[in-house]
Design an enzyme around this catalytic site. Structure first.
Site, PDB file in Angstrom:
ATOM      1  N   GLU A  83      32.607 -10.754  19.586  1.00 44.67           N
ATOM      2  CA  GLU A  83      31.665 -11.844  19.815  1.00 44.67           C
ATOM      3  C   GLU A  83      30.858 -12.136  18.566  1.00 44.67           C
ATOM      4  OE1 GLU A  83      30.536 -12.274  24.358  1.00 44.67           O
ATOM      5  OE2 GLU A  83      29.869 -10.370  23.546  1.00 44.67           O
ATOM      6  N   CYS A  97      25.271 -14.467  13.393  1.00 40.81           N
ATOM      7  CA  CYS A  97      25.150 -13.074  13.812  1.00 40.81           C
ATOM      8  C   CYS A  97      26.578 -12.575  14.026  1.00 40.81           C
ATOM      9  CB  CYS A  97      24.315 -12.987  15.089  1.00 40.81           C
ATOM     10  SG  CYS A  97      24.175 -11.310  15.724  1.00 40.81           S
ATOM     11  N   CYS A 104      31.437  -0.568  20.250  1.00 47.83           N
ATOM     12  CA  CYS A 104      30.641   0.262  19.341  1.00 47.83           C
ATOM     13  C   CYS A 104      30.813   1.719  19.748  1.00 47.83           C
ATOM     14  CB  CYS A 104      29.160  -0.132  19.425  1.00 47.83           C
ATOM     15  SG  CYS A 104      28.114   0.738  18.229  1.00 47.83           S
ATOM     16  N   CYS A 108      23.707   3.820  22.269  1.00 50.89           N
ATOM     17  CA  CYS A 108      22.281   3.552  22.480  1.00 50.89           C
ATOM     18  C   CYS A 108      22.120   3.116  23.937  1.00 50.89           C
ATOM     19  CB  CYS A 108      21.804   2.458  21.531  1.00 50.89           C
ATOM     20  SG  CYS A 108      22.080   2.883  19.790  1.00 50.89           S
ATOM     21  N   CYS A 111      21.519  -0.733  24.991  1.00 50.02           N
ATOM     22  CA  CYS A 111      22.332  -1.810  24.408  1.00 50.02           C
ATOM     23  C   CYS A 111      23.616  -2.005  25.207  1.00 50.02           C
ATOM     24  CB  CYS A 111      22.659  -1.479  22.960  1.00 50.02           C
ATOM     25  SG  CYS A 111      23.717  -2.715  22.165  1.00 50.02           S
ATOM     26  N   CYS A 319      20.238 -10.327  21.288  1.00 51.32           N
ATOM     27  CA  CYS A 319      20.466  -8.969  20.786  1.00 51.32           C
ATOM     28  C   CYS A 319      20.780  -8.020  21.930  1.00 51.32           C
ATOM     29  CB  CYS A 319      19.208  -8.411  20.127  1.00 51.32           C
ATOM     30  SG  CYS A 319      18.621  -9.359  18.764  1.00 51.32           S
TER      31      CYS A 319
END
Ligand code: SAH
Length: 328
Positions: A83, A97, A104, A108, A111, A319
Site C-alpha cells: 500500500e 507515503c 512488517c 508493534c 500498528c 498511519c
C-alpha cells in the site's frame, strides 16, 4: 519499472544504452505508457511493451478520502500486497507515503501492519513504482517512508529508490525515513551521501513501556537508539523527528511528558505527537485535551512540538492503518 530488466532487454535487442535513460526520463515525468515515449522508435516501443511491464506493481484498488488523500493497494508480480498513500495539503504540498516491505516483521502492538503476515522486502523498483503511480496523477514534492514495513531492514533497496526520487521532483532533503530504531540502519543512513531526514518512532519515555508496546525495544533499547540518533545528528546537523503516538492511558500522562522531555534534547529533537488512528487493537487514542496538555508540558521544556495532521482516516489510509484489508 524494472530498470535492470529494461537494460538487459535493450542490450539483447542491440539498442544503445542511452535508450534506458530516455525511458526513465519519461517515466519520471509521469507518462502513462510506452507509447508516450515519443523519442523511442515505434517498433522499439512495441517490443518493450511486450517484454518489460510498465510497472512492477498492479493496481488493485484505489480510494480517495474526503480530505483528498489517495490510498492505493497494489500487488507485486508474486501476489504480495503493497500500500502507498498520496497526501494532499492545503498549502499545496504533495507528499508520498511509501512502503518498504509487504507487511512488517516487527510486531508493534498498536500498528495494523504489525498484525498482518510479513511478506518480504520490496525491490527498489517496487518502491519506485509506488511513487511513479502517484506521479502519473500529479506532481509530487515530499516523501516519507512511513507506509508498510521497516525501511531500515531493507535499506539498500530504500536508498536505491531514494537515489532516483529527485528525478520525480522529490529532493533528498524532502525525504524522510522513519524507523522503529533499528540501530545498524541509522548508522548506515548517517554515512550515506544523501541528506535524507531521520524520524524515530519512540512512543514511550522508558524501556519498560516501550518494550511492552514495541517488542523490538528488547533488541535496541532507548539509550542505544538515542545514541545512534546522536551520531546521525553529529554528522548531519539536522534535527531528528521524534514520533510519539498518543495512546489513551498508556503513554499520555503528565509524568510521561515530563520524562520524555528529560530524556530528549531540545537542540537535537523535534517532537511530533501523532493522534492515534483506530485499528482493531486494544488501544484508544488520547483525547484532544490530553494531547494539548502533553504538548504544553514539552513546550514549556523548550521543545518544538507539532501535532500531526491526520490524513485519510475514513479510508484507513492513516498511519498504522495500512493492513491491506482488501483481499489480503
Ligand atoms: N516501521 C517504521 C515505518 C512505519 S511509519 C516506523 O515504525 O517508524 C508508521 C508510523 O505510524 C510509525 O511512527 C508508527 O509507529 C505509527 N503508527 C502505527 N500505528 C499507528 C496508528 N494506529 N495510529 C497512528 N500512528 C501509528
Amino acid at each position: 519499472m524494472d530498470l535492470d530488466l529494461l537494460s538487459t532487454t535493450l542490450t539483447a535487442a542491440g539498442e544503445p544504452t542511452y535508450r534506458a535513460k530516455q525511458a526513465w526520463a519519461w517515466q519520471a515525468r509521469g507518462v502513462p505508457d510506452w507509447d508516450a515515449m515519443t523519442d523511442l522508435p515505434g517498433d522499439l516501443r512495441a517490443h518493450l511493451e511486450r517484454e518489460v511491464p510498465f510497472s512492477t506493481l498492479t493496481l488493485e484498488h484505489e480510494a480517495t478520502a474526503r480530505d483528498g488523500t489517495v490510498k492505493a493497494l497494489f500487488r507485486t508480480a508474486d501476489g504480495r500486497p503493497v500500500e502507498a498513500v498520496l497526501m494532499r495539503y492545503r498549502d499545496g504540498r504533495r507528499s508520498l507515503c511509501l512502503s518498504s516491505q509487504s507487511g512488517c516483521p516487527l510486531t508493534c502492538t498498536f500498528c495494523a501492519t504489525g498484525t498482518m503476515a510479513f511478506g518480504r522486502n520490496l525491490t527498489a523498483w517496487e518502491i519506485l513504482d509506488q511513487a511513479l503511480h502517484f506521479r502519473r496523477i500529479e506532481e509530487v514534492d515530499h516523501c516519507v517512508f512511513m507506509g508498510m514495513g521497516e525501511p531500515m531492514m531493507n535499506l539498500d533497496n530504500v536508498l536505491a529508490a531514494c537515489e532516483r526520487l529527485p528525478d520525480l521532483g522529490v529532493t533528498h532533503r524532502r525525504t524522510a525515513i522513519s524507523t522503529v530504531g533499528w540501530v545498524p540502519g541509522i548508522d548506515r543512513l548517517a554515512k550515506s551521501d544523501m541528506p535524507i531526514r531521520l524520524a524515530l518512532s519512540l512512543h514511550a519515555p522508558d524501556d519498560a513501556l516501550r518494550s511492552e508496546i514495541m517488542p523490538v525495544n528488547d533488541r535496541h533499547g532507548i539509550m542505544d537508539v538515542l545514541a545512534a540518533c546522536d551520531r546521525w545528528y553529529d554528522r548531519r546537523k539536522r534535527m531528528v523527528f521524534i514520533e510519539y503516538v498518543m495512546l489513551g492511558g498508556v503513554n499520555d500522562r503528565y509524568e510521561q511528558a515530563v520524562a520524555l522531555g528529560r530524556l530528549l534534547d531540545r537542540k537535537r529533537h523535534k517532537i511530533n505527537l501523532i493522534p492515534y488512528n483506530p485499528t482493531d487493537s486494544r488501544y484508544d487514542g488520547s483525547s484532544p485535551e490530553a494531547i494539548a496538555v502533553f504538548r504544553s508540558v514539552l513546550e514549556r521544556q523548550g521543545y518544538n512540538v507539532t501535532v500531526r495532521l491526520t490524513r485519510g482516516r475514513d479510508i484507513d489510509a492513516a498511519c498504522g492503518q495500512l493492513a491491506a484489508r482488501a483481499g489480503a
